[in-house]
Design a protein around this motif. Structure first.
Motif, PDB file in Angstrom:
ATOM      1  N   SER A  64      45.103  45.807  37.372  1.00  0.00           N
ATOM      2  CA  SER A  64      46.293  46.386  36.754  1.00  0.00           C
ATOM      3  C   SER A  64      47.246  45.257  36.386  1.00  0.00           C
ATOM      4  CB  SER A  64      46.952  47.406  37.689  1.00  0.00           C
ATOM      5  OG  SER A  64      47.447  46.774  38.851  1.00  0.00           O
ATOM      6  N   TRP A  65      48.534  45.445  36.601  1.00  0.00           N
ATOM      7  CA  TRP A  65      49.519  44.465  36.133  1.00  0.00           C
ATOM      8  C   TRP A  65      49.721  43.319  37.114  1.00  0.00           C
ATOM      9  CZ3 TRP A  65      54.611  43.603  38.164  1.00  0.00           C
ATOM     10  CH2 TRP A  65      54.916  44.378  39.280  1.00  0.00           C
ATOM     11  N   VAL A  66      49.109  43.399  38.299  1.00  0.00           N
ATOM     12  CA  VAL A  66      49.213  42.327  39.284  1.00  0.00           C
ATOM     13  C   VAL A  66      47.882  42.233  40.022  1.00  0.00           C
ATOM     14  CG1 VAL A  66      50.188  43.900  41.008  1.00  0.00           C
ATOM     15  CG2 VAL A  66      50.566  41.439  41.221  1.00  0.00           C
ATOM     16  N   SER A  67      47.438  40.996  40.295  1.00  0.00           N
ATOM     17  CA  SER A  67      46.157  40.785  40.966  1.00  0.00           C
ATOM     18  C   SER A  67      46.304  40.330  42.411  1.00  0.00           C
ATOM     19  CB  SER A  67      45.320  39.750  40.200  1.00  0.00           C
ATOM     20  OG  SER A  67      44.941  40.241  38.935  1.00  0.00           O
ATOM     21  N   HIS A  68      47.502  39.938  42.817  1.00  0.00           N
ATOM     22  CA  HIS A  68      47.775  39.480  44.183  1.00  0.00           C
ATOM     23  C   HIS A  68      47.052  38.183  44.526  1.00  0.00           C
ATOM     24  CE1 HIS A  68      49.759  43.257  44.595  1.00  0.00           C
ATOM     25  NE2 HIS A  68      48.658  43.972  44.686  1.00  0.00           N
ATOM     26  N   TYR A  69      46.617  37.429  43.509  1.00  0.00           N
ATOM     27  CA  TYR A  69      45.997  36.135  43.773  1.00  0.00           C
ATOM     28  C   TYR A  69      47.069  35.102  44.123  1.00  0.00           C
ATOM     29  CZ  TYR A  69      41.703  37.893  41.504  1.00  0.00           C
ATOM     30  OH  TYR A  69      40.581  38.602  41.170  1.00  0.00           O
ATOM     31  N   PRO A  70      46.714  34.059  44.866  1.00  0.00           N
ATOM     32  CA  PRO A  70      47.689  32.996  45.150  1.00  0.00           C
ATOM     33  C   PRO A  70      48.197  32.349  43.868  1.00  0.00           C
ATOM     34  CG  PRO A  70      45.759  32.796  46.568  1.00  0.00           C
ATOM     35  CD  PRO A  70      45.421  33.831  45.540  1.00  0.00           C
ATOM     36  N   ASP A  71      49.436  31.901  43.898  1.00  0.00           N
ATOM     37  CA  ASP A  71      50.046  31.316  42.706  1.00  0.00           C
ATOM     38  C   ASP A  71      49.464  29.960  42.347  1.00  0.00           C
ATOM     39  OD1 ASP A  71      51.748  33.491  42.396  1.00  0.00           O
ATOM     40  OD2 ASP A  71      53.304  32.604  43.666  1.00  0.00           O
ATOM     41  N   ASP A  72      48.838  29.278  43.327  1.00  0.00           N
ATOM     42  CA  ASP A  72      48.365  27.920  43.066  1.00  0.00           C
ATOM     43  C   ASP A  72      46.914  27.863  42.594  1.00  0.00           C
ATOM     44  OD1 ASP A  72      47.204  28.666  45.444  1.00  0.00           O
ATOM     45  OD2 ASP A  72      47.685  26.820  46.529  1.00  0.00           O
ATOM     46  N   LEU A  73      46.313  29.011  42.292  1.00  0.00           N
ATOM     47  CA  LEU A  73      44.959  28.985  41.745  1.00  0.00           C
ATOM     48  C   LEU A  73      44.962  28.317  40.370  1.00  0.00           C
ATOM     49  CD1 LEU A  73      43.298  32.443  42.500  1.00  0.00           C
ATOM     50  CD2 LEU A  73      42.907  30.265  43.637  1.00  0.00           C
TER      51      LEU A  73
END
Length: 214
Positions: A64-73
């Motif tokens: 959806s509109w957010v994946s919850h992955y870390p920002d530093d990927l």
């Protein structure tokens, strides 16, 4: 996880829902909200930071509109597959996306071995053809690639399958483990309780596995 019987213990009735109308109609309006609380999101992001490659090819399934992955990927590719174009277009971590209804067509629109990791976040309870979908996940993963399925105790009750709604958290863990097992595409799954604060935040669980290495 507990031993599984030889044959899948599922029946068609297990995957019926209170609302059997076209899923495309249910998801026609964008829902730019999160479906777990901030503490649970943080726990999931921390778990991802331990298991997602810093650089790699990721598929966020039922996105959806957010994946919850870390920002530093620094992933070279982050594909998203979901039900609402407006939501997917808002997701800043996706490098590409496609609208696709897995309940209508469980065949993923990708080639064999295209991804290093596939994730499903707080959506597995809506799959009506889960074994077909998990076989497809195994197909699009490289040998030794991982699949991470996370879930809480929240859902849209009219669209979650009957079997999910009749179980508690332990049952959900076993149910997702059975999806991995009976798909025939994965090594034995592992599960993690990553709930950030028992009784004070949404519970959070992960079941994950890998495809056999060559």
């Amino acid at each position: 996880m507990s031993d599984q019987p030889a044959d899948p213990p599922f029946e068609d009735a297990h995957f019926r829902r209170a609302d059997e109308s076209d899923d495309a109609n249910f998801y026609v309006e964008a829902r730019l909200v999160t479906h777990i609380d901030d503490a649970a999101i943080g726990a999931l992001r921390e778990h991802y930071s331990k298991f997602l490659p810093k650089q790699g090819r990721l598929l966020d399934l039922m996105s959806s509109w957010v994946s919850h992955y870390p920002d530093d990927l620094e992933s070279e590719r982050v594909a998203g597959l979901g039900m609402n174009a407006d939501e997917l277009a808002e997701n800043p971590q996706l490098t590409e996306w496609v609208v696709h209804d897995l309940n209508a067509d469980p065949v993923l629109p990708y080639g064999d071995g295209e991804f290093d990791v596939v994730t499903i976040a707080v959506s597995v309870q809506y799959l009506t053809r889960p074994l077909e979908v998990f076989r497809e996940i195994g197909r699009v993963l490289r040998p030794g690639g991982g699949c991470i399925v996370s879930f809480s105790n929240r859902c849209f009750p009219t669209k979650a399958v009957w079997l999910w709604q009749g179980m508690g958290d332990d049952g959900h863990v076993q149910m997702v483990g059975a999806y991995f097992h009976y798909s025939g595409a994965f090594d034995p799954p592992q599960w993690h309780d990553i709930s950030p604060a028992k009784g004070r935040s949404d519970p959070m669980y992960v079941v994950q596995s890998r495809t056999p290495a060559e």
